[in-house]
Design an enzyme around this catalytic site. Structure first.
Site, PDB file in Angstrom:
ATOM      1  N   ASP A 149       8.748 -15.772  10.556  1.00 19.17           N
ATOM      2  CA  ASP A 149       9.675 -15.206  11.381  1.00 19.17           C
ATOM      3  C   ASP A 149       9.035 -14.711  12.944  1.00 19.17           C
ATOM      4  O   ASP A 149      10.208 -15.062  13.490  1.00 19.17           O
ATOM      5  CB  ASP A 149      10.726 -14.408  10.590  1.00 19.17           C
ATOM      6  CG  ASP A 149      10.049 -12.918  10.449  1.00 19.17           C
ATOM      7  OD1 ASP A 149       8.336 -13.335  10.503  1.00 19.17           O
ATOM      8  OD2 ASP A 149      10.280 -12.442   9.596  1.00 19.17           O
ATOM      9  N   ASP A 191       3.281 -15.752  14.578  1.00 16.90           N
ATOM     10  CA  ASP A 191       3.614 -16.785  12.645  1.00 16.90           C
ATOM     11  C   ASP A 191       3.786 -18.353  13.881  1.00 16.90           C
ATOM     12  O   ASP A 191       3.831 -19.202  13.577  1.00 16.90           O
ATOM     13  CB  ASP A 191       4.928 -16.532  12.449  1.00 16.90           C
ATOM     14  CG  ASP A 191       4.639 -15.004  11.332  1.00 16.90           C
ATOM     15  OD1 ASP A 191       4.149 -15.135  10.978  1.00 16.90           O
ATOM     16  OD2 ASP A 191       5.853 -14.799  11.537  1.00 16.90           O
ATOM     17  N   ASP A 249       6.612 -15.348   3.214  1.00 23.58           N
ATOM     18  CA  ASP A 249       6.549 -13.860   3.050  1.00 23.58           C
ATOM     19  C   ASP A 249       7.385 -14.506   1.613  1.00 23.58           C
ATOM     20  O   ASP A 249       8.297 -14.411   1.146  1.00 23.58           O
ATOM     21  CB  ASP A 249       7.546 -13.804   4.281  1.00 23.58           C
ATOM     22  CG  ASP A 249       7.024 -14.334   5.365  1.00 23.58           C
ATOM     23  OD1 ASP A 249       4.972 -14.497   5.452  1.00 23.58           O
ATOM     24  OD2 ASP A 249       6.983 -14.898   6.296  1.00 23.58           O
TER      25      ASP A 249
END
Length: 863
Positions: A600, A604, A332
Site C-alpha cells: 500500500d 512497496d 500484509d
C-alpha cells in the site's frame, strides 16, 4: 501521516471571512456539482478509446467480411442475383453482431479505465471525501500526502516538508520543494523551481503533506497543454494473445493452401473457374479461425469486469491469465488478514500493566496515555491513532484541554531510519516545550538512550504483549528549552514512560479462505512490521503454519542464497520494512514461484512491480502503489484476493473450453467443404451455409463459454504451469477427435445417401442438419474435458441454452420455410430424415464421450 488534522488549525491566509470559511469547509456538494457541469470532468481525451466508426472500419477489413463480399460479387457475375443479395445482406448482419461484441468489450474497458484513474481526498461541506480524480473541480480543497498523484493544477495553502516529482512535466528527475502561498492566488504559473506554491496535475508527492486549492482541471492543466494522456488502463498483448496469434497465422496459411487446392481441383475435375473460386472462398471461410482472437479479447475484458464485481480492479490484462498460475500469495497482516479496527487493549510500564477494559488507567500509567495522545495527529486517519485518542479522551479530560489550548509547534514524521513520531507542544503558561514521542520500542529505546537493563525490560514486556497478538508501541516524553529546534528527534532528551498495546481482530472469513488457498496449492506468506510474537499469535488464529519466523534484521544479514532457502520453508516474516519486500519477492521468484504481492505504500512499489501479480490496497493504498500494481484491491480484504484467484482459474478454463470447441468445430466444417469435392460428390456448402454456422459459433464462443460457471473442484487442484500451452497435447487430441468424429459420421452419411439414390437437396439438408446437431453436441461436450455431457446438465448456464436453442430454431426455419429452404438449396425433410441426422450426430458424440472416459481412466492410472 496525512495532513488530515490541519483542517482545524489552518492559518487564515486569505483576506476575507468568506474565503476563510471556504478553507474550513471546502465547496458545498451542490456547488461542486455545478462546477463539474460548467467545467467538465477532470480528464484528458483518451487516445485509447475507439468510436463506433473506427470499430466499424476495423471490422470491414476483417478477412471474413472480405470473403463474404467476394462471394457476393462472384454470384453477381454468375447472374445469381438472389444469392448475391442474400450473401451481401448477411455481411451486414454478421458485421452488426461483431460490432456489438467490440462495443461491449470497449465499454467494459472504458469502465475499467474510469476505475483505474487516481482518487482524490477533498474537503466538501466541511468533511473529507474520497472521490474519483475525474470529479475534482476548480475551487476544491485537496488533501495531499506522500505517494499521492496530484489530481489537478492548484496552489498550496498549507504544507509541511512538501516536495514533489515533476519529471512528467519538466523532465527533471530531482524532487522540487514547495512552499505555501503567502497571498491570494487565482492564476497558475508554469512549473518552476524550489519554493513555488504551485502543484501540477500528474506530479507525484515525494515527501510531506499539504492542502491545495484547485485552480485548473482537465485539458486546462499544464499536462493538458502538453497533451499527454495519463492513468489509462493498460491494454497490451498478453502471452495468450501472442500464442493465439501464432495459431491464427498457422490456420490462415493452411486455409490459403487448401483454398488454392480446391480452386485447382474444381477447375481441373469439373471445369468452371468461377464456381471453383466460389468453392475455394467457401472453404477459406470454413477454415478461417477469426474467432480465436475475438474469444481472447472478449474473455479477458469481461473477465476483468467480473473481477471488478468482486472488489478487485484489473489494471493490467496479463494479470487475468496469470492469476490461475499463482503459487505464493504474500500478504500484509494489518488490514488484510485483520480488520484494521484497532482498540487500545493494554498499557504497561515499570509499575505493572493495566487492562483498558477495566476503565481508567492508574495514575502511574496516565502519563503514558497522555504522551501517546499528544504524539497523535489532531484529526487522525490512522486506526491506531484513532484508538489511542478514543481511549485517552474518554478517560482523561486534561488531554482535550492540552490538545486544543496548546500549540503544536513542530512534528517529526516517521522515517525509515527512525520508526517513531514526535510532536513538540507549546504551553501558553510556560516557555518550555513538551515533546511527546511514540513508535517502535527499539526506536524509542534509541531516543531514550536506554541502557542494557532498560532495553531488556522493554523488550521482555514487548514480547509478552506481542505473544497475545497485540500491536505494541513505546512512549517517551521530554522537555526542551532553546532558541532552535533540533533537525531530528534524536536531538531531544527523552524519558521512557511505558508501552501501549493495541488489538486488531482477525477477519472472520480469513481462516476458511486460507484453507481454500491450501487446497488450491497456493502458499500464503504473511509479511508484517509487527513483532514475531504478534505475527505468530495471528498465524495461530488463522491457521497459518510456518517453519519459524524470519525477522527483518535476520533478512538483512542473509545472502541471496540463504534467503532463497529460508523463503522456501518460512511463511511468516516479521519486523520487515517495505524495502525488504523486493528482496523477498526476488527470492521467491528465483525459487520458481509465481508470486502475488500486496502493498500500500510508496516503498512497496518496487516489490509490487517485481511480483508477477502486484496487488495494491485500494482503501489505504497510495497512488504510487496503485500504479505499480496489476490489481487493486478495492476493499482490502484477503477473501477478495482468494476469490480473484478462483475467477482467474475460471476465466482460463473457459478460454480453453472455447478454444477446444473452436478447433473441434472447424474440422468438420472445413472437411465437409473439401471431402465431397475430392469424392466426386455435389458440394455440401455454399457461403450462406458457412454464414449460418458463424451465427452459431460466434455466440457460443463469446457468450456461452464466457458465462460458464467454475468447476466445483477448481480450487482443489494445483496452480497451472504458466509455460503450459493453451491447447496442451491432451486437449488438442480431444478437440481433434471430436471434430473428426462429427466429420466422419457426417461424411459417411452423406456418401450413403447418394449411394442410396437420394436427391442432392435432401442429402445436403440431412448432412447440414447432422453438422448443426453435432455442433450443438460439441458445445455441450466441451463444457468439461473430464465430466460427461449428462453431468454437465447440472451446471447452470442460461446463455448456453439460448445459443443452442437459437441454433436449432434457425435450422428449423431453414428446413421448413420455403423461401429459406430455397436459399440454402435444401429439400424438405421427413421425421425419418431428421432421425438419420440426429443418429449421425449422436454416434459421433458417443465416440467423443468414450474418448473422454478413456482420458479420465488414463489420468487416474498415472496418478
Amino acid at each position: 501521516m496525512r495532513l488530515c488534522g490541519y483542517l482545524g488549525i489552518l492559518p487564515s491566509i486569505m483576506p476575507t471571512s468568506a474565503h476563510h470559511h471556504l478553507l474550513q469547509t471546502g465547496l458545498s456538494d451542490a456547488e461542486a456539482a455545478r462546477r463539474l457541469a460548467r467545467y467538465g470532468a477532470n480528464e484528458l481525451p483518451s487516445a485509447g478509446k475507439r468510436g463506433l466508426h473506427v470499430i466499424a472500419a476495423e471490422v470491414v477489413r476483417e478477412p471474413m467480411f472480405l470473403l463474404l463480399i467476394a462471394g457476393g460479387a462472384i454470384y453477381l457475375v454468375l447472374g445469381d442475383v438472389r444469392e448475391a443479395l442474400i450473401l451481401l445482406a448477411s455481411v451486414f448482419v454478421v458485421m452488426g453482431i461483431t460490432i456489438y461484441q467490440e462495443r461491449k468489450t470497449e465499454r467494459t474497458l472504458d469502465a475499467l479505465r474510469d476505475l483505474s484513474s487516481p482518487r482524490a481526498l477533498v474537503v466538501r461541506s466541511g468533511r473529507q471525501q474520497r472521490i474519483a480524480g475525474r470529479d475534482v473541480v476548480p475551487g476544491d480543497l485537496v488533501i495531499l500526502g506522500e505517494g499521492d498523484r496530484v489530481p489537478a493544477d492548484g496552489v498550496l495553502l498549507e504544507c509541511n516538508q512538501f516536495s514533489v516529482d515533476e519529471s512528467l512535466l519538466t523532465g527533471e528527475s530531482l524532487p522540487v520543494s514547495k512552499g505555501a502561498a503567502g497571498a491570494e492566488i487565482v492564476r497558475m504559473e508554469v512549473p518552476g523551481g524550489d519554493g513555488s506554491p504551485f502543484v501540477y496535475s500528474g506530479s507525484l508527492v515525494i515527501q510531506g503533506q499539504g492542502i491545495a486549492r484547485v485552480l485548473e482541471t482537465g485539458a486546462r492543466t499544464q499536462i493538458g497543454h502538453i497533451g499527454k494522456a495519463l492513468q489509462q488502463l493498460e491494454v497490451e498483448n498478453t502471452p495468450l494473445q501472442r500464442q493465439t496469434a501464432r495459431m491464427v497465422r498457422l490456420f490462415a496459411v493452411i486455409g490459403l493452401g487448401l483454398c488454392v487446392l480446391v480452386v485447382l481441383l474444381y477447375a481441373g475435375l469439373r471445369g468452371g473457374w468461377l464456381d471453383g473460386l466460389l468453392a475455394g472462398i467457401t472453404l477459406a471461410m470454413a477454415v478461417l479461425p477469426e474467432e480465436f482472437p475475438v474469444v481472447l479479447t472478449v474473455f479477458l475484458a469481461l473477465g476483468a469486469w467480473r473481477i471488478s464485481q468482486k472488489n478487485v480492479l484489473t489494471r493490467r490484462m496479463p494479470a487475468v491469465e496469470t492469476l490461475g498460475s499463482a503459487t505464493v500469495l504474500c500478504v500484509d497482516k494489518t488490514g488484510t488478514l485483520t480488520e484494521n479496527r484497532m482498540a487500545l487493549a493494554e498499557i504497561a510500564g515499570d509499575d505493572g500493566s493495566h487492562d483498558t477494559a477495566k476503565g481508567e488507567p492508574p495514575p502511574a500509567l496516565r502519563r503514558t496515555v497522555r504522551a501517546a495522545a499528544l504524539a497523535c495527529e489532531l484529526s487522525p486517519s490512522d486506526p491506531m491513532e484513532r484508538a489511542i485518542l478514543d481511549y485517552a479522551l474518554a478517560t482523561d479530560a486534561e488531554i482535550e484541554r492540552m490538545r486544543t489550548g496548546w500549540t503544536l509547534v513542530r512534528e517529526y514524521d516517521l522515517t525509515p531510519e527512525l520508526l517513531a513520531v514526535t510532536h513538540c507542544w507549546k504551553n501558553p503558561q510556560s516557555d518550555e516545550l513538551l515533546v511527546a514521542s511514540k513508535g517502535a520500542p527499539e526506536a524509542v529505546a534509541r531516543l531514550c538512550n536506554a541502557d542494557a537493563r532498560l532495553r531488556d525490560r522493554m523488550l521482555k514486556q514487548t514480547a509478552e504483549l506481542a505473544d497475545k497478538g497485540r500491536r505494541v508501541l513505546a512512549v517517551a516524553e521530554g522537555r526542551f528549552r532553546g532558541p532552535a529546534l533540533p533537525a531530528d528527534p534524536t536531538g531531544f532528551t527523552f524519558s521512557y514512560l511505558g508501552l501501549i498495546a493495541l488489538a486488531d481482530p482477525v477477519r472472520p472469513a480469513v481462516p476458511r479462505a486460507l484453507q481454500e488457498c491450501r487446497d488450491a496449492g497456493v502458499r500464503v506468506v504473511m509479511i508484517t512490521g509487527d513483532y514475531p510474537g504478534t505475527a505468530m499469535a495471528i498465524a495461530r488464529q488463522i491457521g497459518l503454519d510456518s517453519a519459524g519466523v524470519v525477522t527483518g534484521e535476520h533478512l538483512a544479514d542473509m545472502s541471496d542464497a540463504e534467503l532463497r532457502a529460508r523463503s522456501a520453508e518460512v511463511n511468516i516474516f516479521a519486523r520487515v520494512v517495505p524495502e525488504q519486500k523486493l528482496r523477498l519477492v526476488n527470492a521467491l521468484k528465483a525459487n520458481g514461484e509465481i508470486v502475488a504481492m500486496t502493498g500500500d505504500g510508496v516503498n512497496d512499489a518496487p516489490a509490487l512491480k517485481a511480483a508477477h501479480i502486484g496487488v495494491a490496497m485500494g482503501t489505504r493504498g497510495t497512488d504510487v502503489a496503485r500504479e505499480a500494481s496489476a490489481l487493486v484491491l478495492l476493499d482490502d480484504q484477503f477473501t477478495s484476493i482468494v476469490e480473484t484467484i478462483r475467477l482467474g482459474r475460471r476465466i482460463f478454463d473457459n478460454i480453453r473450453h472455447a478454444m477446444a470447441y473452436l478447433l473441434a468445430v472447424h474440422v468438420p466444417t472445413a472437411g465437409m467443404a473439401l471431402v465431397p469435392l475430392m469424392a466426386g460428390l455435389p458440394l455440401v456448402f455454399f457461403p450462406v451455409h458457412i454464414v449460418f454456422l458463424e451465427f452459431v459459433i460466434d455466440p457460443a464462443c463469446s457468450v456461452a463459454f464466457e458465462a460458464e460457471p467454475a468447476n466445483p473442484n477448481i480450487m482443489k487442484r494445483p496452480p497451472r504451469d504458466p509455460r503450459e500451452p493453451l491447447l496442451g497435447a491432451r486437449l488438442l487430441w480431444f478437440a481433434l477427435f471430436q471434430g473428426l468424429g462429427v466429420l466422419g459420421a457426417t461424411a459417411v452419411l452423406y456418401w450413403l445417401l447418394f449411394d442410396d439414390g437420394a436427391a442432392e437437396g435432401r442429402a445436403r439438408a440431412i448432412a447440414f442438419t447432422a453438422l448443426v446437431l453435432g455442433n450443438a453436441a460439441m458445445i455441450l461436450s466441451n463444457r468439461s474435458q473430464t465430466r460427461t455431457i449428462l453431468a454437465t446438465f447440472a451446471m447452470p448456464n442460461p446463455a448456453l441454452w439460448w445459443v443452442i436453442g437459437g441454433a436449432l430454431a434457425g435450422l428449423l426455419l431453414a428446413l421448413y420455410v420455403p423461401a429459406l429452404r430455397h436459399v440454402f438449396h435444401f429439400d424438405a425433410l421427413t421425421a425419418y430424415d431428421l432421425g438419420l441426422a440426429a443418429l449421425a450426430a449422436f454416434a459421433a458424440i458417443v465416440c467423443s464421450e468414450i474418448f473422454k472416459l478413456g482420458l479420465r481412466w488414463r489420468a487416474r492410472r498415472l496418478s
